[in-house]
Design a protein around this motif. Structure first.
Motif, PDB file in Angstrom:
ATOM      1  N   HIS A  18     -16.436  -6.106 -16.769  1.00 35.39           N
ATOM      2  CA  HIS A  18     -15.808  -5.674 -18.010  1.00 35.39           C
ATOM      3  C   HIS A  18     -16.702  -6.059 -19.186  1.00 35.39           C
ATOM      4  O   HIS A  18     -17.241  -7.163 -19.218  1.00 35.39           O
ATOM      5  CB  HIS A  18     -14.434  -6.326 -18.201  1.00 35.39           C
ATOM      6  CG  HIS A  18     -13.497  -6.106 -17.049  1.00 35.39           C
ATOM      7  ND1 HIS A  18     -13.429  -6.988 -15.993  1.00 35.39           N
ATOM      8  CD2 HIS A  18     -12.625  -5.113 -16.796  1.00 35.39           C
ATOM      9  CE1 HIS A  18     -12.528  -6.536 -15.133  1.00 35.39           C
ATOM     10  NE2 HIS A  18     -12.020  -5.412 -15.589  1.00 35.39           N
ATOM     11  N   GLN A  26     -16.610  -6.404 -23.345  1.00 40.56           N
ATOM     12  CA  GLN A  26     -15.722  -6.477 -24.509  1.00 40.56           C
ATOM     13  C   GLN A  26     -16.227  -5.546 -25.610  1.00 40.56           C
ATOM     14  O   GLN A  26     -17.418  -5.546 -25.943  1.00 40.56           O
ATOM     15  CB  GLN A  26     -15.666  -7.914 -25.021  1.00 40.56           C
ATOM     16  CG  GLN A  26     -14.615  -8.179 -26.078  1.00 40.56           C
ATOM     17  CD  GLN A  26     -13.228  -8.297 -25.495  1.00 40.56           C
ATOM     18  OE1 GLN A  26     -13.047  -8.358 -24.286  1.00 40.56           O
ATOM     19  NE2 GLN A  26     -12.225  -8.343 -26.364  1.00 40.56           N
ATOM     20  N   ARG A  83     -10.438 -13.222 -22.826  1.00 41.65           N
ATOM     21  CA  ARG A  83     -10.947 -14.118 -21.788  1.00 41.65           C
ATOM     22  C   ARG A  83     -10.730 -13.485 -20.414  1.00 41.65           C
ATOM     23  O   ARG A  83      -9.716 -12.829 -20.183  1.00 41.65           O
ATOM     24  CB  ARG A  83     -10.211 -15.453 -21.803  1.00 41.65           C
ATOM     25  CG  ARG A  83      -9.896 -16.005 -23.169  1.00 41.65           C
ATOM     26  CD  ARG A  83      -9.161 -17.331 -23.063  1.00 41.65           C
ATOM     27  NE  ARG A  83      -8.621 -17.726 -24.365  1.00 41.65           N
ATOM     28  CZ  ARG A  83      -8.131 -18.931 -24.631  1.00 41.65           C
ATOM     29  NH1 ARG A  83      -8.110 -19.860 -23.694  1.00 41.65           N
ATOM     30  NH2 ARG A  83      -7.652 -19.206 -25.822  1.00 41.65           N
ATOM     31  N   MET A  84     -11.665 -13.696 -19.530  1.00 39.75           N
ATOM     32  CA  MET A  84     -11.469 -13.405 -18.125  1.00 39.75           C
ATOM     33  C   MET A  84     -11.235 -14.743 -17.438  1.00 39.75           C
ATOM     34  O   MET A  84     -12.093 -15.638 -17.508  1.00 39.75           O
ATOM     35  CB  MET A  84     -12.681 -12.680 -17.532  1.00 39.75           C
ATOM     36  CG  MET A  84     -12.484 -12.231 -16.091  1.00 39.75           C
ATOM     37  SD  MET A  84     -11.055 -11.174 -15.831  1.00 39.75           S
ATOM     38  CE  MET A  84     -11.550  -9.715 -16.752  1.00 39.75           C
ATOM     39  N   GLN A  85     -10.089 -14.870 -16.778  1.00 38.18           N
ATOM     40  CA  GLN A  85      -9.664 -16.161 -16.231  1.00 38.18           C
ATOM     41  C   GLN A  85      -9.548 -16.100 -14.715  1.00 38.18           C
ATOM     42  O   GLN A  85      -9.168 -15.085 -14.141  1.00 38.18           O
ATOM     43  CB  GLN A  85      -8.305 -16.539 -16.823  1.00 38.18           C
ATOM     44  CG  GLN A  85      -8.309 -16.642 -18.341  1.00 38.18           C
ATOM     45  CD  GLN A  85      -6.926 -16.910 -18.909  1.00 38.18           C
ATOM     46  OE1 GLN A  85      -5.934 -16.353 -18.434  1.00 38.18           O
ATOM     47  NE2 GLN A  85      -6.853 -17.756 -19.922  1.00 38.18           N
ATOM     48  N   LYS A  86      -9.866 -17.233 -14.064  1.00 38.89           N
ATOM     49  CA  LYS A  86      -9.756 -17.363 -12.612  1.00 38.89           C
ATOM     50  C   LYS A  86      -8.795 -18.498 -12.281  1.00 38.89           C
ATOM     51  O   LYS A  86      -8.748 -19.515 -12.979  1.00 38.89           O
ATOM     52  CB  LYS A  86     -11.126 -17.656 -11.995  1.00 38.89           C
ATOM     53  CG  LYS A  86     -12.180 -16.596 -12.226  1.00 38.89           C
ATOM     54  CD  LYS A  86     -13.482 -17.006 -11.546  1.00 38.89           C
ATOM     55  CE  LYS A  86     -14.615 -16.042 -11.847  1.00 38.89           C
ATOM     56  NZ  LYS A  86     -15.870 -16.479 -11.190  1.00 38.89           N
ATOM     57  N   GLU A 101     -12.827 -19.877 -16.964  1.00 39.91           N
ATOM     58  CA  GLU A 101     -12.618 -18.702 -17.796  1.00 39.91           C
ATOM     59  C   GLU A 101     -13.896 -18.377 -18.563  1.00 39.91           C
ATOM     60  O   GLU A 101     -14.703 -19.255 -18.870  1.00 39.91           O
ATOM     61  CB  GLU A 101     -11.428 -18.877 -18.747  1.00 39.91           C
ATOM     62  CG  GLU A 101     -11.595 -19.895 -19.839  1.00 39.91           C
ATOM     63  CD  GLU A 101     -10.375 -19.960 -20.768  1.00 39.91           C
ATOM     64  OE1 GLU A 101      -9.346 -19.319 -20.470  1.00 39.91           O
ATOM     65  OE2 GLU A 101     -10.465 -20.656 -21.789  1.00 39.91           O
ATOM     66  N   HIS A 108     -18.818 -10.212 -18.648  1.00 38.66           N
ATOM     67  CA  HIS A 108     -18.713 -11.361 -17.741  1.00 38.66           C
ATOM     68  C   HIS A 108     -19.458 -11.081 -16.441  1.00 38.66           C
ATOM     69  O   HIS A 108     -19.689  -9.918 -16.069  1.00 38.66           O
ATOM     70  CB  HIS A 108     -17.241 -11.692 -17.454  1.00 38.66           C
ATOM     71  CG  HIS A 108     -16.515 -10.635 -16.670  1.00 38.66           C
ATOM     72  ND1 HIS A 108     -16.623 -10.496 -15.302  1.00 38.66           N
ATOM     73  CD2 HIS A 108     -15.675  -9.653 -17.077  1.00 38.66           C
ATOM     74  CE1 HIS A 108     -15.880  -9.495 -14.898  1.00 38.66           C
ATOM     75  NE2 HIS A 108     -15.298  -8.957 -15.953  1.00 38.66           N
ATOM     76  N   HIS A 128      -7.231 -13.557 -10.619  1.00 38.07           N
ATOM     77  CA  HIS A 128      -7.841 -13.484 -11.946  1.00 38.07           C
ATOM     78  C   HIS A 128      -7.000 -12.601 -12.853  1.00 38.07           C
ATOM     79  O   HIS A 128      -6.145 -11.839 -12.383  1.00 38.07           O
ATOM     80  CB  HIS A 128      -9.276 -12.936 -11.858  1.00 38.07           C
ATOM     81  CG  HIS A 128      -9.370 -11.535 -11.331  1.00 38.07           C
ATOM     82  ND1 HIS A 128      -9.285 -11.234  -9.982  1.00 38.07           N
ATOM     83  CD2 HIS A 128      -9.535 -10.338 -11.954  1.00 38.07           C
ATOM     84  CE1 HIS A 128      -9.406  -9.938  -9.802  1.00 38.07           C
ATOM     85  NE2 HIS A 128      -9.552  -9.360 -10.994  1.00 38.07           N
ATOM     86  N   GLN A 129      -7.247 -12.706 -14.136  1.00 41.02           N
ATOM     87  CA  GLN A 129      -6.610 -11.814 -15.102  1.00 41.02           C
ATOM     88  C   GLN A 129      -7.426 -11.798 -16.394  1.00 41.02           C
ATOM     89  O   GLN A 129      -8.256 -12.678 -16.648  1.00 41.02           O
ATOM     90  CB  GLN A 129      -5.179 -12.256 -15.425  1.00 41.02           C
ATOM     91  CG  GLN A 129      -5.071 -13.445 -16.372  1.00 41.02           C
ATOM     92  CD  GLN A 129      -3.762 -13.476 -17.155  1.00 41.02           C
ATOM     93  OE1 GLN A 129      -2.937 -12.578 -17.080  1.00 41.02           O
ATOM     94  NE2 GLN A 129      -3.569 -14.530 -17.931  1.00 41.02           N
ATOM     95  N   TYR A 130      -7.132 -10.801 -17.215  1.00 40.04           N
ATOM     96  CA  TYR A 130      -7.640 -10.744 -18.587  1.00 40.04           C
ATOM     97  C   TYR A 130      -6.548 -11.271 -19.507  1.00 40.04           C
ATOM     98  O   TYR A 130      -5.374 -10.968 -19.341  1.00 40.04           O
ATOM     99  CB  TYR A 130      -8.011  -9.315 -18.967  1.00 40.04           C
ATOM    100  CG  TYR A 130      -8.674  -9.207 -20.331  1.00 40.04           C
ATOM    101  CD1 TYR A 130     -10.055  -9.245 -20.454  1.00 40.04           C
ATOM    102  CD2 TYR A 130      -7.906  -9.101 -21.493  1.00 40.04           C
ATOM    103  CE1 TYR A 130     -10.660  -9.175 -21.698  1.00 40.04           C
ATOM    104  CE2 TYR A 130      -8.506  -9.031 -22.735  1.00 40.04           C
ATOM    105  CZ  TYR A 130      -9.872  -9.072 -22.840  1.00 40.04           C
ATOM    106  OH  TYR A 130     -10.465  -9.007 -24.077  1.00 40.04           O
TER     107      TYR A 130
END
Length: 406
Positions: free
Chosen positions: A294, A296, A302-305, A344, A353, A387-389
């Protein structure tokens, strides 16, 4: 309501999109509203801007080697849903760009405030052929090919890859940069593996949102049963029916298996929109087996794990704590309400990312999913962590998916 359909080129009636259930959080920083909406396409009842229309007419400035693929084609838009199309997207458009050098395919979600192209068979061209030099706003370049892309200040610095100049540098595969119109973009040699995305963000700040005016180009994402109704919106999706050969292990930062060869992939692209202080939904497996990144475009996110899928998904129902007020650019701290967050990546406009999955020659999902049930060295499995945004401000980002070509 009359709306301009980018890929159809005609006016069409449709009902206004219901915004009443859209959950939005107004945020003021230093007296400025950064949680405001973004107008991606001019409404049909708005008066056209002759000056801007003239600026954006590039037909007389394209060099002979720059070709432009038409979304509509001779038979109208190709609305076939490719085998990897996101079923949630309001439209899926398949484009075959052809074999010429520097073929620019416009995105189906292009509008007044944000527009861009996928440039395939990249070899050497001036970005000023696509974007006006009089517009100094950002052009976000993402390298989607297997070759490094050279970015040069002008043509004199781009004479050959061997020329040493401090005004020439490389953007590595699956990385991005912000450039201005007029820079030269090139690869070391012409091939089908030269592929870049160029997105021009002309006006990132607006007082009212017009994302919802394009009901044929945008729709609210429908989550599966059991998920909360989160305010995530998805644009139309483009499938570039063009073979790009990549080493998926190398792209994901792993060592390639002995004897492996580059594999052919098709690229799919679409936009996502999420209001400030919102979750996009924690997940691991996708609807298909693909490698995604992705970039921005607007806002901060944020991309989070996460360590565990179930506990992270349950945490979305907890009201986020409005903490970390000293962190001026990121006023919402998602980590306060999400158990198991271990990594993240904070994303500003122009940031991409790193790929998240590990790549395997077997179905690493086991009984959890069958999306990669036929995984092999010829069709590897992309195995993702939960994961999520997450959006700190109103955000638009572009997703690129690499699907194994049939």
């Amino acid at each position: 309501m009359k709306t301009f359909i980018p890929n159809g080129g005609q006016l069409e009636d449709h009902k206004s999109v219901d915004e009443s259930r859209l959950s939005r959080r107004k945020l003021l920083l230093g007296g400025g509203g950064i949680a405001g909406g973004l107008m991606l396409a001019r409404r049909a009842d708005a008066a056209p801007d002759p000056a801007r229309e003239t600026i954006n007419d590039d037909s007389n400035r394209r060099p002979p080697r720059l070709l432009v693929a038409d979304l509509r084609g001779p038979q109208g838009p190709d609305m076939r849903r490719g085998p990897g199309a996101n079923p949630a997207a309001p439209q899926s458009i398949v484009v075959q760009p052809g074999s010429g050098e520097n073929v620019a395919t416009p995105y189906p979600f292009n509008g007044k405030h944000l527009s861009g192209f996928l440039v395939s068979n990249l070899y050497s061209f001036d970005t000023g052929t696509l974007f006006s030099a009089r517009d100094i706003s950002s052009i976000i370049l993402t390298n989607l090919g297997s070759q490094p892309v050279f970015v040069s200040a002008d043509a004199d610095d781009d004479k050959s890859p061997a020329v040493a100049s401090p005004l020439k540098h490389t953007v590595q595969p699956l990385q991005s940069a912000i450039v201005r119109s007029g820079v030269q973009i090139s690869t070391a040699y012409a091939s089908a593996d030269g592929l870049v995305s160029l997105v021009h963000v002309r006006e990132p700040k607006n007082h009212t949102s017009d994302v919802f005016a394009e009901a044929d180009s945008w729709t609210r994402y429908q989550y599966p049963e059991g998920f909360p109704s989160l305010p995530l919106w998805i644009s139309s999706q483009l499938q570039l029916d063009h073979l790009v050969k990549i080493d998926p292990w190398k792209m994901a930062g792993q060592s390639s298996p002995p004897g492996s060869e580059p594999l052919g992939y098709n690229v799919y692209a679409n936009l996502w929109w999420l209001p400030a202080g919102s979750d996009a939904g924690v997940h691991d497996v996708h609807y298909h087996n693909f490698l995604e990144i992705h970039t921005q475009l607007v806002g901060f996110g944020r991309m989070q794990k996460f360590r565990d899928l179930k506990t992270a998904q349950q945490a979305v129902n907890i009201e986020p704590a409005n903490v970390a007020l000293s962190d001026y650019s990121f006023p919402f701290d998602a980590s306060a309400s999400f158990a198991g967050l271990y990594e993240e990546h904070r994303l500003a406009p122009g940031a991409t990312h790193a790929p998240m999955p590990i790549v395997t020659t077997y179905n690493a999902w086991g009984g959890h999913s069958d999306v990669a049930r036929s995984a092999s060295a010829e069709n590897p499995c992309f195995y993702y962590p939960p994961h999520q945004y997450y959006s700190d401000t109103d955000c638009i980002w572009i997703a690129f998916e690499f699907h194994r070509a049939s």
